[in-house]
Design a protein around this motif. Structure first.
Motif, PDB file in Angstrom:
ATOM      1  N   MET A  12      89.510 -19.752  57.903  1.00 44.33           N
ATOM      2  CA  MET A  12      89.954 -21.083  58.326  1.00 44.33           C
ATOM      3  C   MET A  12      89.475 -21.381  59.740  1.00 44.33           C
ATOM      4  O   MET A  12      89.073 -22.509  60.030  1.00 44.33           O
ATOM      5  CB  MET A  12      91.482 -21.204  58.231  1.00 44.33           C
ATOM      6  N   ASP A  13      89.485 -20.389  60.633  1.00 45.06           N
ATOM      7  CA  ASP A  13      88.966 -20.605  61.995  1.00 45.06           C
ATOM      8  C   ASP A  13      87.512 -21.062  61.948  1.00 45.06           C
ATOM      9  O   ASP A  13      87.113 -21.961  62.687  1.00 45.06           O
ATOM     10  CB  ASP A  13      89.078 -19.323  62.824  1.00 45.06           C
ATOM     11  N   VAL A  14      86.726 -20.444  61.075  1.00 49.23           N
ATOM     12  CA  VAL A  14      85.317 -20.835  60.923  1.00 49.23           C
ATOM     13  C   VAL A  14      85.229 -22.286  60.452  1.00 49.23           C
ATOM     14  O   VAL A  14      84.463 -23.085  60.995  1.00 49.23           O
ATOM     15  CB  VAL A  14      84.579 -19.891  59.948  1.00 49.23           C
ATOM     16  N   LEU A  15      86.020 -22.648  59.446  1.00 50.54           N
ATOM     17  CA  LEU A  15      85.968 -24.015  58.906  1.00 50.54           C
ATOM     18  C   LEU A  15      86.465 -25.030  59.928  1.00 50.54           C
ATOM     19  O   LEU A  15      85.904 -26.124  60.035  1.00 50.54           O
ATOM     20  CB  LEU A  15      86.769 -24.101  57.608  1.00 50.54           C
ATOM     21  N   TRP A  16      87.516 -24.692  60.669  1.00 51.34           N
ATOM     22  CA  TRP A  16      88.032 -25.628  61.677  1.00 51.34           C
ATOM     23  C   TRP A  16      87.025 -25.850  62.801  1.00 51.34           C
ATOM     24  O   TRP A  16      86.992 -26.928  63.395  1.00 51.34           O
ATOM     25  CB  TRP A  16      89.354 -25.134  62.253  1.00 51.34           C
ATOM     26  N   SER A  17      86.214 -24.866  63.097  1.00 50.96           N
ATOM     27  CA  SER A  17      85.244 -25.039  64.181  1.00 50.96           C
ATOM     28  C   SER A  17      83.917 -25.636  63.704  1.00 50.96           C
ATOM     29  O   SER A  17      83.077 -25.986  64.532  1.00 50.96           O
ATOM     30  CB  SER A  17      84.994 -23.696  64.877  1.00 50.96           C
ATOM     31  N   ALA A  18      83.751 -25.772  62.409  1.00 49.06           N
ATOM     32  CA  ALA A  18      82.498 -26.298  61.857  1.00 49.06           C
ATOM     33  C   ALA A  18      82.439 -27.817  62.003  1.00 49.06           C
ATOM     34  O   ALA A  18      83.448 -28.506  61.882  1.00 49.06           O
ATOM     35  CB  ALA A  18      82.359 -25.908  60.397  1.00 49.06           C
ATOM     36  N   ARG A  72      94.046 -27.743  62.143  1.00 52.02           N
ATOM     37  CA  ARG A  72      94.808 -26.547  62.517  1.00 52.02           C
ATOM     38  C   ARG A  72      96.257 -26.927  62.879  1.00 52.02           C
ATOM     39  O   ARG A  72      97.204 -26.252  62.505  1.00 52.02           O
ATOM     40  CB  ARG A  72      94.123 -25.881  63.709  1.00 52.02           C
ATOM     41  N   GLU A  73      96.419 -28.025  63.609  1.00 55.09           N
ATOM     42  CA  GLU A  73      97.745 -28.463  64.037  1.00 55.09           C
ATOM     43  C   GLU A  73      98.603 -28.895  62.856  1.00 55.09           C
ATOM     44  O   GLU A  73      99.806 -28.589  62.811  1.00 55.09           O
ATOM     45  CB  GLU A  73      97.611 -29.607  65.054  1.00 55.09           C
ATOM     46  N   GLU A  74      98.009 -29.600  61.907  1.00 52.98           N
ATOM     47  CA  GLU A  74      98.760 -30.032  60.724  1.00 52.98           C
ATOM     48  C   GLU A  74      99.209 -28.829  59.890  1.00 52.98           C
ATOM     49  O   GLU A  74     100.342 -28.795  59.417  1.00 52.98           O
ATOM     50  CB  GLU A  74      97.906 -30.970  59.864  1.00 52.98           C
ATOM     51  N   VAL A  75      98.340 -27.861  59.742  1.00 51.97           N
ATOM     52  CA  VAL A  75      98.698 -26.647  58.985  1.00 51.97           C
ATOM     53  C   VAL A  75      99.804 -25.898  59.716  1.00 51.97           C
ATOM     54  O   VAL A  75     100.781 -25.456  59.101  1.00 51.97           O
ATOM     55  CB  VAL A  75      97.462 -25.750  58.760  1.00 51.97           C
ATOM     56  N   LEU A  80     105.451 -24.131  60.048  1.00 52.16           N
ATOM     57  CA  LEU A  80     106.727 -24.099  60.765  1.00 52.16           C
ATOM     58  C   LEU A  80     107.840 -24.738  59.944  1.00 52.16           C
ATOM     59  O   LEU A  80     108.960 -24.222  59.869  1.00 52.16           O
ATOM     60  CB  LEU A  80     106.598 -24.822  62.107  1.00 52.16           C
ATOM     61  N   ARG A  81     107.522 -25.863  59.318  1.00 53.82           N
ATOM     62  CA  ARG A  81     108.518 -26.541  58.490  1.00 53.82           C
ATOM     63  C   ARG A  81     108.918 -25.663  57.307  1.00 53.82           C
ATOM     64  O   ARG A  81     110.091 -25.582  56.945  1.00 53.82           O
ATOM     65  CB  ARG A  81     107.989 -27.890  58.015  1.00 53.82           C
ATOM     66  N   ASP A  82     107.956 -24.986  56.701  1.00 57.48           N
ATOM     67  CA  ASP A  82     108.256 -24.086  55.582  1.00 57.48           C
ATOM     68  C   ASP A  82     109.219 -22.984  56.015  1.00 57.48           C
ATOM     69  O   ASP A  82     110.179 -22.672  55.313  1.00 57.48           O
ATOM     70  CB  ASP A  82     106.979 -23.460  55.016  1.00 57.48           C
ATOM     71  N   VAL A  83     108.962 -22.395  57.178  1.00 65.30           N
ATOM     72  CA  VAL A  83     109.847 -21.345  57.694  1.00 65.30           C
ATOM     73  C   VAL A  83     111.220 -21.929  57.978  1.00 65.30           C
ATOM     74  O   VAL A  83     112.248 -21.341  57.616  1.00 65.30           O
ATOM     75  CB  VAL A  83     109.251 -20.697  58.961  1.00 65.30           C
ATOM     76  N   LEU A  84     111.250 -23.079  58.594  1.00 68.17           N
ATOM     77  CA  LEU A  84     112.512 -23.734  58.929  1.00 68.17           C
ATOM     78  C   LEU A  84     113.369 -23.976  57.687  1.00 68.17           C
ATOM     79  O   LEU A  84     114.544 -23.614  57.644  1.00 68.17           O
ATOM     80  CB  LEU A  84     112.214 -25.058  59.644  1.00 68.17           C
TER      81      LEU A  84
END
Length: 119
Positions: A12-18, A72-75, A80-84
């Motif tokens: 995902m880091d690779v895709l977010w930076s692409a 990245r921020e939306e994910v 966080l919401r899932d954990v909450l």
């Protein structure tokens, strides 16, 4: 939404930076590989991420091109919401977080609340 494993997070880091959609071989070439990875391993990870709705894919000839479905921020916010909500005690968890927040986190929360009130 399910969380990300270690290799999934790296992909995902690779895709977010692409700046453009990437094929499996492009992702493989951009991964920081502390250990050698097989093409099929990266292909499987991308397929799993697609199944989890983290990535979109479009056919490009005989291969797929992949892009991150969300920022990245939306994910991060969804995780966080899932954990909450998985706690079953949303209010208690939020109150505990607010009480234990660092000064920087408190400032961020205050700004977000003010921004929400003015909308």
């Amino acid at each position: 939404m399910r969380g990300l494993g270690e290799l999934e997070a790296k992909v995902m880091d690779v895709l977010w930076s692409a700046e453009k959609p990437l094929r499996v071989r492009d992702v493989l070439a951009r991964l920081d590989q502390s250990r050698p990875l097989a093409y099929t391993t990266v292909m499987t990870v991308l397929d799993n991420l697609h199944g989890k709705d983290y990535v979109r894919r479009n056919k490009a000839g005989r291969a797929y091109e992949y892009t991150a479905a969300d920022s990245r921020e939306e994910v991060g916010a969804r995780l966080l919401r899932d954990v909450l909500y998985s706690s079953g005690e949303v209010e208690q968890v939020l109150l505990h977080f607010a009480e234990s927040a660092t000064p920087e986190e408190s400032d961020i929360l205050r700004r977000a609340l003010r921004k929400g009130e003015s909308s």
